[in-house]
Scaffold this motif. Structure first.
Motif, PDB file in Angstrom:
ATOM      1  N   UNK A  68       0.865  -1.177   0.000  1.00  0.00           N
ATOM      2  CA  UNK A  68       0.000   0.000   0.000  1.00  0.00           C
ATOM      3  C   UNK A  68       0.902   1.228   0.000  1.00  0.00           C
ATOM      4  N   UNK A  69       0.900   1.955  -1.106  1.00  0.00           N
ATOM      5  CA  UNK A  69       1.794   3.110  -1.220  1.00  0.00           C
ATOM      6  C   UNK A  69       3.236   2.666  -1.031  1.00  0.00           C
ATOM      7  N   UNK A  70       3.944   3.300  -0.090  1.00  0.00           N
ATOM      8  CA  UNK A  70       5.340   2.917   0.161  1.00  0.00           C
ATOM      9  C   UNK A  70       5.469   1.826   1.207  1.00  0.00           C
ATOM     10  N   UNK A  71       4.356   1.374   1.710  1.00  0.00           N
ATOM     11  CA  UNK A  71       4.366   0.431   2.816  1.00  0.00           C
ATOM     12  C   UNK A  71       4.156  -1.004   2.324  1.00  0.00           C
ATOM     13  N   UNK A  72       4.927  -1.942   2.888  1.00  0.00           N
ATOM     14  CA  UNK A  72       4.634  -3.348   2.619  1.00  0.00           C
ATOM     15  C   UNK A  72       3.914  -3.877   3.850  1.00  0.00           C
ATOM     16  N   UNK A  73       2.765  -4.463   3.644  1.00  0.00           N
ATOM     17  CA  UNK A  73       1.905  -4.861   4.764  1.00  0.00           C
ATOM     18  C   UNK A  73       2.359  -6.207   5.358  1.00  0.00           C
ATOM     19  N   UNK A  74       1.870  -6.529   6.544  1.00  0.00           N
ATOM     20  CA  UNK A  74       2.239  -7.802   7.162  1.00  0.00           C
ATOM     21  C   UNK A  74       1.887  -9.002   6.273  1.00  0.00           C
ATOM     22  N   UNK A 103     -13.575  -6.789   0.034  1.00  0.00           N
ATOM     23  CA  UNK A 103     -14.600  -6.823   1.063  1.00  0.00           C
ATOM     24  C   UNK A 103     -13.851  -6.629   2.382  1.00  0.00           C
ATOM     25  N   UNK A 104     -14.602  -6.372   3.440  1.00  0.00           N
ATOM     26  CA  UNK A 104     -13.913  -6.128   4.706  1.00  0.00           C
ATOM     27  C   UNK A 104     -13.173  -7.377   5.174  1.00  0.00           C
ATOM     28  N   UNK A 105     -13.547  -8.543   4.623  1.00  0.00           N
ATOM     29  CA  UNK A 105     -12.887  -9.789   5.032  1.00  0.00           C
ATOM     30  C   UNK A 105     -11.759 -10.180   4.089  1.00  0.00           C
ATOM     31  N   UNK A 106     -11.561  -9.434   3.020  1.00  0.00           N
ATOM     32  CA  UNK A 106     -10.543  -9.794   2.034  1.00  0.00           C
ATOM     33  C   UNK A 106      -9.132  -9.635   2.605  1.00  0.00           C
ATOM     34  N   UNK A 107      -8.174 -10.193   1.872  1.00  0.00           N
ATOM     35  CA  UNK A 107      -6.821 -10.309   2.422  1.00  0.00           C
ATOM     36  C   UNK A 107      -6.085  -8.986   2.574  1.00  0.00           C
ATOM     37  N   UNK A 108      -6.126  -8.133   1.544  1.00  0.00           N
ATOM     38  CA  UNK A 108      -5.392  -6.865   1.668  1.00  0.00           C
ATOM     39  C   UNK A 108      -5.976  -6.000   2.796  1.00  0.00           C
ATOM     40  N   UNK A 109      -7.304  -5.862   2.881  1.00  0.00           N
ATOM     41  CA  UNK A 109      -7.852  -5.135   4.035  1.00  0.00           C
ATOM     42  C   UNK A 109      -7.478  -5.773   5.384  1.00  0.00           C
ATOM     43  N   UNK A 110      -7.409  -7.121   5.418  1.00  0.00           N
ATOM     44  CA  UNK A 110      -6.988  -7.807   6.655  1.00  0.00           C
ATOM     45  C   UNK A 110      -5.565  -7.400   7.031  1.00  0.00           C
ATOM     46  N   UNK A 111      -4.687  -7.413   6.026  1.00  0.00           N
ATOM     47  CA  UNK A 111      -3.273  -7.072   6.281  1.00  0.00           C
ATOM     48  C   UNK A 111      -3.155  -5.606   6.692  1.00  0.00           C
ATOM     49  N   UNK A 112      -3.949  -4.740   6.056  1.00  0.00           N
ATOM     50  CA  UNK A 112      -3.923  -3.317   6.414  1.00  0.00           C
ATOM     51  C   UNK A 112      -4.391  -3.160   7.858  1.00  0.00           C
ATOM     52  N   UNK A 159      -4.105  -5.255  10.267  1.00  0.00           N
ATOM     53  CA  UNK A 159      -3.011  -5.689  11.136  1.00  0.00           C
ATOM     54  C   UNK A 159      -1.961  -4.581  11.292  1.00  0.00           C
ATOM     55  N   UNK A 160      -1.831  -3.769  10.230  1.00  0.00           N
ATOM     56  CA  UNK A 160      -0.864  -2.657  10.268  1.00  0.00           C
ATOM     57  C   UNK A 160      -1.483  -1.399  10.882  1.00  0.00           C
ATOM     58  N   UNK A 161      -2.710  -1.529  11.404  1.00  0.00           N
ATOM     59  CA  UNK A 161      -3.341  -0.397  12.090  1.00  0.00           C
ATOM     60  C   UNK A 161      -4.130   0.524  11.169  1.00  0.00           C
TER      61      UNK A 161
END
Ligand code: ADP
Ligand code: MG
Length: 307
Positions: A185-191, A270-279, A281-283
């Motif tokens: 996401x942008x410059x960030x790599x998520x968990x 969706x709110x349960x999808x993986x990228x939103x989940x990882x985001x 986790x990153x707050x």
């Protein structure tokens, strides 16, 4: 920026229409909560789409598969001078076409499972390809049309059928081990997230039926693996020229060596999808995530002197 009118593009005509409608609904809610004026637009209806596109300031693309993830809608929006979220036309096209992406991975020595492409004329040479292997449409998502071949002869009918549907197929050696996905996401790599499907692989049912897959966020892996996977995802994102967000799927072998399967430029939303989940986790909340994607697109437009 809050007064922007955002069009959430979702639905469309691809095989992933149902998933896209779910993503679009969640994104529209997230953007409303974030304070934007929102309008959902389904490109399935061309005339209505033309009218609605003229009424928005920015497009949030929540289309998956053909017509959304393959660069075509990006091209159209650029021509209309409507700013949009995520990757541009070229990056989208490269990432969506698995064979084009694999060629780039090979050229840049990004590890990816051994592969070949077959068509209706030459498919019999798969008799010599090391089984077990995966067969996939060269350009599709959600595991649609993906299947595992343990024995070439026994699967010949299935392969012929797939060829009659798609014309061309990507064939990839199976990597036996664990499966992970890494969002950017942008410059960030998520968990890193680990996926443990209860079926033999992460197929359509495992993806969209609750309880069919266990998701481990963050993945229970050594720090060195985490760093390696995140670096690898970053390399893939840059190699394909992607922008703002992507989600890189990878598998590891028994020794923990990672192999990249693909990059998704418009992953599930969706709110349960993986990228939103990882985001999460990153707050970053779901509405925060939607807001950031709009911000990135809007700032790009401003930098280009158009907004
Ligand atoms: N070479 C491979 N080795 C192991 N598993 C694979 C391989 N290729 C695909 N898979 C399994 O099939 C799923 C879908 O494959 P993928 O290439 O990511 O296509 P899609 O675009 O449909 O998601 C993966 O998530 C994984 O579970
Ligand atoms: Mg995938």
């Amino acid at each position: 920026m809050d007064s922007l009118k955002v069009g959430v593009l979702c639905g469309g005509r691809s095989s992933e229409r149902a998933v896209s409608l779910r993503s679009g609904r969640a994104v529209a809610q997230g953007l409303k909560r974030a304070g934007f004026r929102v309008r959902r637009i389904d490109p399935k209806n061309p005339r209505q789409t033309r009218t609605l596109l003229r009424q928005i300031d920015l497009a949030f693309i929540a289309l998956h598969g053909h017509g959304g993830e393959d660069g075509s809608i990006q091209k159209r929006l650029s021509a209309l001078e409507i700013p949009y979220t995520g990757s541009g036309e070229r990056g989208s096209r490269l990432a969506f076409h698995k064979v084009e992406a694999k060629k780039i991975f090979d050229r840049l020595k990004i590890p990816t499972p051994e592969w070949t492409v077959v068509n209706r004329k030459n498919w019999k040479r798969l008799a010599g390809f090391p089984a077990p292997f995966f067969v996939k449409p060269v350009a599709d998502g959600s595991s649609i049309g993906v299947f595992l071949v343990e024995d070439f002869k026994r699967s010949a009918v299935k392969i012929i059928h797939a060829l009659s549907c798609y014309g061309e197929l990507l064939v990839e050696r199976q990597i036996k081990g664990r499966e992970f996905t890494v969002g950017i996401l942008g410059r960030k790599t998520l968990p890193v997230i680990e996926l443990r499907p209860k079926r033999s692989f992460y197929d359509y049912r495992s993806k969209y039926t609750r309880g069919m897959t266990d998701y481990l966020v963050p993945a229970p892996i050594p720090e060195a693996w985490r760093r390696r996977f995140q670096q690898l995802a970053g390399r893939v994102h840059r190699a394909l020229g992607l922008r703002d967000l992507s989600r890189v799927d990878l598998v590891t072998d028994s020794k923990g060596r990672p192999y990249v399967l693909e990059a998704n430029t418009i992953p599930g939303f969706t709110e349960l999808s993986l990228l939103p989940k990882a985001a999460g986790e990153a707050g970053i909340s779901f509405e925060g995530l939607c807001r950031r994607l709009v911000e990135m697109a809007w700032l790009r437009e401003k930098r280009n002197g158009k907004a």
